[in-house]
Design an enzyme around this catalytic site. Structure first.
Site, mmCIF file in Angstrom:
data_model
loop_
_atom_site.group_PDB
_atom_site.id
_atom_site.type_symbol
_atom_site.label_atom_id
_atom_site.label_comp_id
_atom_site.label_asym_id
_atom_site.label_seq_id
_atom_site.Cartn_x
_atom_site.Cartn_y
_atom_site.Cartn_z
ATOM 1 C CG ASP A 147 23.861 45.568 97.476
ATOM 2 O OD1 ASP A 147 22.717 46.016 97.564
ATOM 3 O OD2 ASP A 147 24.770 45.860 98.272
ATOM 4 C CB ILE A 175 22.328 48.794 95.989
ATOM 5 C CG1 ILE A 175 23.213 49.631 96.913
ATOM 6 C CG2 ILE A 175 22.232 49.416 94.603
ATOM 7 C CD1 ILE A 175 22.671 51.006 97.236
ATOM 8 C CG ASP A 176 20.998 43.430 94.874
ATOM 9 O OD1 ASP A 176 21.313 43.961 93.797
ATOM 10 O OD2 ASP A 176 21.613 42.468 95.363
ATOM 11 C CB ALA A 177 16.161 45.910 98.761
#
Length: 404
Positions: A147, A175-177
């Site tokens: 991320d 960003i991951d989520a």
């Protein structure tokens, strides 16, 4: 049914993906998060973990929270995918799946013979989602990507923070989520397309592309000729007051009133009507030009009020404002409790932990308590049995170290 009649809300299923089977070969957040969303929409999800478990199991308390957030509601099978027997189990699971999701390190799935091309050549109905760090084709395609690297290389950190300070990341792995949810969007589109064609799809996204996408407005402004964006701390570069952080008697609020009509309403709410025609503040462009003087006025108007008093006053005048709350304050917020976002994830033994639900509802269906995240390999025997392995076969696999 008459042409204008609609079925009642309760007639719509609360689990629209019931019958869809998902195989999760992911680690950490992005891949497992996408699989979790599909599971909470009704799909059955099997999570393949290494014999030692998802890497999130080895990075302490925050890693455990990743699992509790993004692996709930799944069955976990522990497999050694480097062994021929372990890969054979995986192929049986793939044959029974509608969706395969992976965000392993670059090239890992392909090295195991379980990449998109291999899977879809044998099972063309499968929808296969790969989430990488930097995309499939560029010079960085083989680099590991987390991320924070995507935040850095997308420009996001360059525009976050104080002008005289270091570049800052967003405070959570956003960003991951976001990659998880945008990946689900692509999967749902592919499943819908498969209903028409009978054929699945190969889907690719990356943390870098997601990070760029989340900045679409700023990027479009820059691509259209605007100056290079820079860090300005609070506020927005082209509007004022916009996203301004203002101290109050007991904390801070953030407010936006940059449209001229909103600025006039703010001045009226403060009993400072003369500010609306002040030569420094008459238009948005002037307020941007005189931002420091504007901030001084905002402090004069609001610093003697509490944050809650500010939000209530400005809200009555239809001005966007929010109190800057700690997690503890958010947890006590009536708005959070009214949303139903807090749910209990329940384990088979009756233990449970609090988690956050998906941020939308389907009709009037209540948010159900999701099953808790499984322990590594907790469902190995059950998953193998469902694939047709008998007790003796499972014992052989376990003695060979192919399953855990």
């Amino acid at each position: 049914m008459k042409q204008n009649d609609n079925p009642p809300e309760t007639a719509r299923p609360a689990t629209p993906l019931q019958g869809v089977r998902v195989l999760d070969m992911g680690q950490y957040i992005a891949g497992p998060g996408a699989a979790m969303v599909l599971g909470e929409l009704g799909a059955s999800v099997v999570k393949i973990e290494p014999l030692t478990g998802d890497q999130a199991r080895h990075i302490g308390r925050y890693g455990e929270s990743m699992l509790r957030s993004y692996s709930r509601g799944k069955q976990s099978i522990a497999l050694d995918l480097k062994s021929e027997a372990g890969r054979e189990v995986a192929w049986r699971l793939i044959a029974d799946s509608d969706v395969v999701i992976q965000n392993l390190r670059p090239g890992a799935a392909e090295a195991l013979g379980l990449g998109a091309q291999a899977v879809r050549s044998r099972h063309p109905r499968v929808v296969y989602l790969s989430i990488t760090g930097f995309g499939e084709h560029g010079p960085s395609r083989e680099r590991p990507g987390y991320d924070v690297a995507a935040q850095a290389e997308s420009g996001l950190m360059a525009v976050t923070g104080e002008p005289d300070g270091l570049p800052q990341k967003v405070g959570v792995p956003i960003i991951d989520a976001a990659a998880a949810h945008l990946g689900v969007q692509a999967v749902l589109a592919a499943l819908y397309g498969r209903e028409k064609t009978g054929v699945g799809e190969t889907l690719h996204t990356s943390l870098l592309e997601v990070a760029l996408h989340l900045q679409a407005t700023t990027w479009c402004d820059y691509l259209g000729g605007a100056p290079e964006p820079t860090r300005i701390g609070a506020g927005q570069p082209n509007n004022a007051p916009a996203a301004e952080v203002v101290p109050t008697r007991d904390g801070h609020i953030v407010l936006s009133a940059y449209a001229d009509a909103h600025w006039v309403r703010f001045c009226h709410a403060m009993g400072r009507e003369a500010l609306a025609t002040d030569a420094r503040f008459r238009t948005n462009a002037l307020r941007v030009q005189n931002r420091e003087a504007l901030r001084a006025v905002l402090r004069e108007c609001l610093s003697d009020l509490s944050s809650e008093e500010c939000v209530a006053l400005l809200g009555r005048h239809q001005i966007v404002a929010g109190a800057v709350r700690s997690y503890r304050q958010v947890l006590d917020s009536p708005d959070l409790h009214a949303s139903g976002m807090l749910v209990d994830a329940v384990a088979a033994d009756g233990s449970h932990y609090r988690a956050l639900a998906l941020p939308y509802r389907l009709g009037d269906a209540p948010r159900a308590a999701p099953p808790a995240a499984p322990a590594c390999g907790a469902d190995t025997d059950a998953v193998l049995a469902a694939c047709g392995y008998g007790a003796a076969d499972i014992a052989v696999l376990r003695r060979a170290g192919a399953v855990g």
